[in-house]
Write a protein that holds these residues in place. Structure first.
Motif, PDB file in Angstrom:
ATOM      1  N   UNK A 305      51.233  25.030 -10.187  1.00  0.00           N
ATOM      2  CA  UNK A 305      52.126  24.911 -11.665  1.00  0.00           C
ATOM      3  C   UNK A 305      53.477  24.793 -11.102  1.00  0.00           C
ATOM      4  N   UNK A 306      53.669  25.185  -9.839  1.00  0.00           N
ATOM      5  CA  UNK A 306      55.088  24.727  -9.141  1.00  0.00           C
ATOM      6  C   UNK A 306      54.949  23.322  -8.500  1.00  0.00           C
ATOM      7  N   UNK A 307      53.654  23.312  -7.468  1.00  0.00           N
ATOM      8  CA  UNK A 307      53.415  22.007  -7.027  1.00  0.00           C
ATOM      9  C   UNK A 307      53.995  21.222  -7.862  1.00  0.00           C
ATOM     10  N   UNK A 308      53.686  20.671  -9.863  1.00  0.00           N
ATOM     11  CA  UNK A 308      54.240  20.293 -10.853  1.00  0.00           C
ATOM     12  C   UNK A 308      55.724  20.041 -10.876  1.00  0.00           C
ATOM     13  N   UNK A 309      56.088  21.237 -11.136  1.00  0.00           N
ATOM     14  CA  UNK A 309      57.537  21.671 -11.140  1.00  0.00           C
ATOM     15  C   UNK A 309      58.129  20.158 -10.155  1.00  0.00           C
ATOM     16  N   UNK A 310      57.901  20.731  -8.559  1.00  0.00           N
ATOM     17  CA  UNK A 310      58.932  19.486  -7.424  1.00  0.00           C
ATOM     18  C   UNK A 310      59.105  17.776  -7.643  1.00  0.00           C
ATOM     19  N   UNK A 311      58.191  17.652  -8.649  1.00  0.00           N
ATOM     20  CA  UNK A 311      57.566  16.651  -9.517  1.00  0.00           C
ATOM     21  C   UNK A 311      58.108  16.484 -10.299  1.00  0.00           C
ATOM     22  N   UNK A 312      58.444  16.864 -10.957  1.00  0.00           N
ATOM     23  CA  UNK A 312      59.743  17.025 -12.649  1.00  0.00           C
ATOM     24  C   UNK A 312      61.124  17.171 -11.916  1.00  0.00           C
ATOM     25  N   UNK A 313      61.265  18.105 -11.619  1.00  0.00           N
ATOM     26  CA  UNK A 313      62.321  18.297 -11.360  1.00  0.00           C
ATOM     27  C   UNK A 313      62.763  18.184 -10.368  1.00  0.00           C
ATOM     28  N   UNK A 314      62.799  16.654  -9.221  1.00  0.00           N
ATOM     29  CA  UNK A 314      63.321  15.293  -8.859  1.00  0.00           C
ATOM     30  C   UNK A 314      62.976  14.183  -9.282  1.00  0.00           C
ATOM     31  N   UNK A 315      61.861  13.949 -10.832  1.00  0.00           N
ATOM     32  CA  UNK A 315      62.529  12.604 -11.678  1.00  0.00           C
ATOM     33  C   UNK A 315      63.570  13.126 -12.349  1.00  0.00           C
ATOM     34  N   UNK A 316      63.870  14.693 -12.975  1.00  0.00           N
ATOM     35  CA  UNK A 316      65.067  14.535 -13.532  1.00  0.00           C
ATOM     36  C   UNK A 316      66.190  14.680 -13.281  1.00  0.00           C
ATOM     37  N   UNK A 317      66.302  14.905 -11.473  1.00  0.00           N
ATOM     38  CA  UNK A 317      67.151  13.776 -10.981  1.00  0.00           C
ATOM     39  C   UNK A 317      67.935  12.998 -10.576  1.00  0.00           C
ATOM     40  N   UNK A 318      67.205  12.085 -11.135  1.00  0.00           N
ATOM     41  CA  UNK A 318      66.148  10.701 -10.035  1.00  0.00           C
ATOM     42  C   UNK A 318      65.820  11.354  -8.757  1.00  0.00           C
ATOM     43  N   UNK A 319      65.713  11.767  -7.801  1.00  0.00           N
ATOM     44  CA  UNK A 319      65.766  11.822  -6.756  1.00  0.00           C
ATOM     45  C   UNK A 319      63.663  11.602  -6.629  1.00  0.00           C
ATOM     46  N   UNK A 320      63.738  11.625  -4.758  1.00  0.00           N
ATOM     47  CA  UNK A 320      62.520  12.181  -4.476  1.00  0.00           C
ATOM     48  C   UNK A 320      62.816  12.986  -3.479  1.00  0.00           C
ATOM     49  N   UNK A 321      61.168  13.678  -3.389  1.00  0.00           N
ATOM     50  CA  UNK A 321      60.814  14.506  -3.459  1.00  0.00           C
ATOM     51  C   UNK A 321      59.630  14.755  -2.260  1.00  0.00           C
ATOM     52  N   UNK A 322      59.332  15.572  -1.707  1.00  0.00           N
ATOM     53  CA  UNK A 322      58.573  15.565  -0.561  1.00  0.00           C
ATOM     54  C   UNK A 322      58.582  17.265  -0.277  1.00  0.00           C
ATOM     55  N   UNK A 323      57.386  17.793  -0.361  1.00  0.00           N
ATOM     56  CA  UNK A 323      56.753  19.205  -0.201  1.00  0.00           C
ATOM     57  C   UNK A 323      56.542  19.536   1.886  1.00  0.00           C
ATOM     58  N   UNK A 324      57.261  19.724   2.005  1.00  0.00           N
ATOM     59  CA  UNK A 324      57.418  19.213   3.606  1.00  0.00           C
ATOM     60  C   UNK A 324      56.488  20.838   4.165  1.00  0.00           C
ATOM     61  N   UNK A 325      55.943  21.433   3.816  1.00  0.00           N
ATOM     62  CA  UNK A 325      55.268  22.567   4.820  1.00  0.00           C
ATOM     63  C   UNK A 325      54.438  23.395   3.102  1.00  0.00           C
ATOM     64  N   UNK A 326      53.609  24.087   3.469  1.00  0.00           N
ATOM     65  CA  UNK A 326      52.225  25.354   2.534  1.00  0.00           C
ATOM     66  C   UNK A 326      51.815  25.995   3.440  1.00  0.00           C
ATOM     67  N   UNK A 327      52.324  27.346   3.163  1.00  0.00           N
ATOM     68  CA  UNK A 327      51.971  28.446   3.663  1.00  0.00           C
ATOM     69  C   UNK A 327      51.065  29.071   3.026  1.00  0.00           C
ATOM     70  N   UNK A 328      49.917  29.668   3.115  1.00  0.00           N
ATOM     71  CA  UNK A 328      48.508  30.221   1.909  1.00  0.00           C
ATOM     72  C   UNK A 328      48.763  31.523   3.160  1.00  0.00           C
ATOM     73  N   UNK A 329      48.736  32.219   2.516  1.00  0.00           N
ATOM     74  CA  UNK A 329      48.229  33.863   2.990  1.00  0.00           C
ATOM     75  C   UNK A 329      48.151  35.465   2.094  1.00  0.00           C
ATOM     76  N   UNK A 330      46.710  35.947   2.469  1.00  0.00           N
ATOM     77  CA  UNK A 330      45.832  37.271   1.396  1.00  0.00           C
ATOM     78  C   UNK A 330      44.990  36.861   0.667  1.00  0.00           C
ATOM     79  N   UNK A 331      44.553  37.886  -0.181  1.00  0.00           N
ATOM     80  CA  UNK A 331      42.852  37.948  -0.246  1.00  0.00           C
ATOM     81  C   UNK A 331      42.103  38.696  -0.156  1.00  0.00           C
ATOM     82  N   UNK A 332      41.012  38.947  -0.357  1.00  0.00           N
ATOM     83  CA  UNK A 332      39.823  40.081   0.803  1.00  0.00           C
ATOM     84  C   UNK A 332      39.754  39.525   2.507  1.00  0.00           C
ATOM     85  N   UNK A 333      40.452  39.655   2.864  1.00  0.00           N
ATOM     86  CA  UNK A 333      40.242  39.389   4.495  1.00  0.00           C
ATOM     87  C   UNK A 333      40.561  40.190   5.457  1.00  0.00           C
ATOM     88  N   UNK A 334      40.235  41.085   4.838  1.00  0.00           N
ATOM     89  CA  UNK A 334      40.356  43.031   6.173  1.00  0.00           C
ATOM     90  C   UNK A 334      38.921  43.558   6.302  1.00  0.00           C
TER      91      UNK A 334
END
Length: 414
Positions: A305-334
């Motif tokens: 939903x955030x990824x979609x909001x990136x494009x929608x927010x850019x379009x409504x403001x007449x801008x371009x958008x780029x996700x420069x970095x994505x980081x993920x963490x957590x889960x059953x990792x221990x």
């Protein structure tokens, strides 16, 4: 000399070390402001290295500035059991977040020295670089680089708001190590940390047995538009990057509220823009946001939903958008064997325990890709953290530190 079974850390000695740390890089009253690779960070690094050498530990620094302090084992060729966390803080940070884990590791080594006990395997303490991500994005860059999640060039090239890079600042403060930033073998990694939540404090529990982390996704998003005069320029022709970033962050907050009943959270963390002045529209903006939820599938839905909001927010403001970095963490990792060891050790020492998921990001998340890993939580008053009012007492920290001592000692004597 006490037996190993009845050994306990010296809480007064540990507390003195914490108090000495709290004098370095003071922020708001009672708190700290030690942004990564700042002069204050250099001062605490220098002090920590001095304490380690006083304790007879061998210190080395890797290419991203991670500090490793090694206590030799009887068979020093074996991979070490490692403890650690971070000494950098938020700009309005507390005295315990991360710091208790690094200095707790030092206290374990001091206690073993006082006992005259040399473990079979070596033990190491690590201070990871830029865990907070408050000055350089992304967070946890030192541990991420160590395990290969980020290249050394990428990590050293991260910039702050003034355009200074991690590599330049490591060079400036004297912590750009000569050894290559690549992982040496760990037998296990155990990170002691304050909970940064209120459950242990609320429920009167002494030790949190950390079974995993909230699956989380963070993003750094860049918007590009066009400068123009705020008076005559027509609304339909505006390309305001500041507005695009603001729309994204508002939508991120709304996503958090939509999933809050199930424990979900979404954070509008930062918005920067240029020129960001009255009378002119901004043609550039960067926004940082993240989402987290205890259920992995729901967490991914929130991230989408955030990824979609990136494009929608850019379009409504007449801008371009780029996700420069994505980081993920957590889960059953221990590692289950280490989780069980922490639980059993806590019960053997007579402490009240609670299984718990970590809701914050930690270096342990990256290290879990490299070696068996777990965490031990101590309660903090009201769960207040990333705040100068962050508070733990000796009584809050002592049980978890004793569990750290015995968990690491048993693992290192295997």
């Amino acid at each position: 000399m006490p037996s190993l079974d009845t050994a306990r850390i010296d809480i007064e000695r540990f507390w003195t070390t914490i108090e000495r740390s709290a004098a370095i890089g003071p922020g708001r009253p009672g708190g700290l402001s030690r942004l990564a690779l700042s002069d204050a960070d250099k001062d605490i690094r220098d002090t920590f290295v001095g304490w380690c050498r006083e304790a007879g530990l061998e210190v080395r620094v890797d290419g991203i500035g991670n500090i490793f302090a090694r206590r030799a084992g009887i068979d020093d060729s074996l991979p070490p059991v490692v403890m650690g966390s971070h000494l950098d803080t938020q700009i309005n940070g507390g005295r315990f977040d991360g710091i208790a884990g690094v200095l707790g590791g030092l206290e374990v080594c001091r206690t073993l020295d006082a006992l005259g006990h040399r473990t079979r395997r070596p033990i190491e303490i690590v201070n990871w670089t830029n865990e907070e991500g408050a000055r350089f994005s992304p967070p946890m860059v030192g541990s991420g680089c160590f395990v290969g999640a980020y290249t050394l060039d990428f990590a050293q090239g991260r910039t702050d708001e003034e355009g200074r890079t991690i590599g330049q600042e490591l060079e400036r403060i004297g912590y750009r190590g000569e050894m290559e930033a690549k992982p040496h073998a760990f037998d296990a990694y155990v990170e002691f940390h304050i909970e940064q939540g209120y459950y242990l404090d609320r429920d009167g529990m002494q030790v949190g047995v950390v079974t995993g982390g909230f699956p989380s996704t963070g993003m750094l998003v860049e918007f590009k538009g066009e400068t123009a005069h705020t008076g005559p320029w027509p609304m339909e022709r505006r390309r305001n990057a500041l507005l695009a970033g603001a729309r994204l962050l508002v939508e991120t907050d709304e996503i958090g509220w939509a999933y809050a009943a199930g424990g979900g959270k979404a954070t509008a963390a930062r918005l920067a823009a240029w020129p960001n002045k009255p009378g002119i529209l901004s043609d550039w903006a960067q926004a940082v946001c993240d989402v987290r939820h205890p259920d992995p599938e729901t967490s991914e839905v929130m991230a989408e939903r955030v990824r979609r909001a990136v494009g929608e927010s850019a379009a409504r403001a007449g801008c371009t958008a780029e996700i420069l970095d994505i980081w993920k963490w957590g889960g059953k990792i221990f590692a289950q064997e280490l989780i069980d060891s922490v639980r059993q050790t806590s019960l053997a020492l007579g402490y009240r325990t609670q299984d718990i998921l970590s809701q914050a990001g930690h270096d342990a998340y990256f290290v879990a890709r490299h070696a068996p890993t777990t965490m031990i939580f101590a309660p903090c008053k009201g769960g207040i953290t990333h705040n100068n009012a962050e508070l733990c007492t000796k009584e809050d920290l002592e049980p978890g530190l004793n569990v750290l001592l015995h968990t690491v000692m048993k693992r290192a004597d295997r």
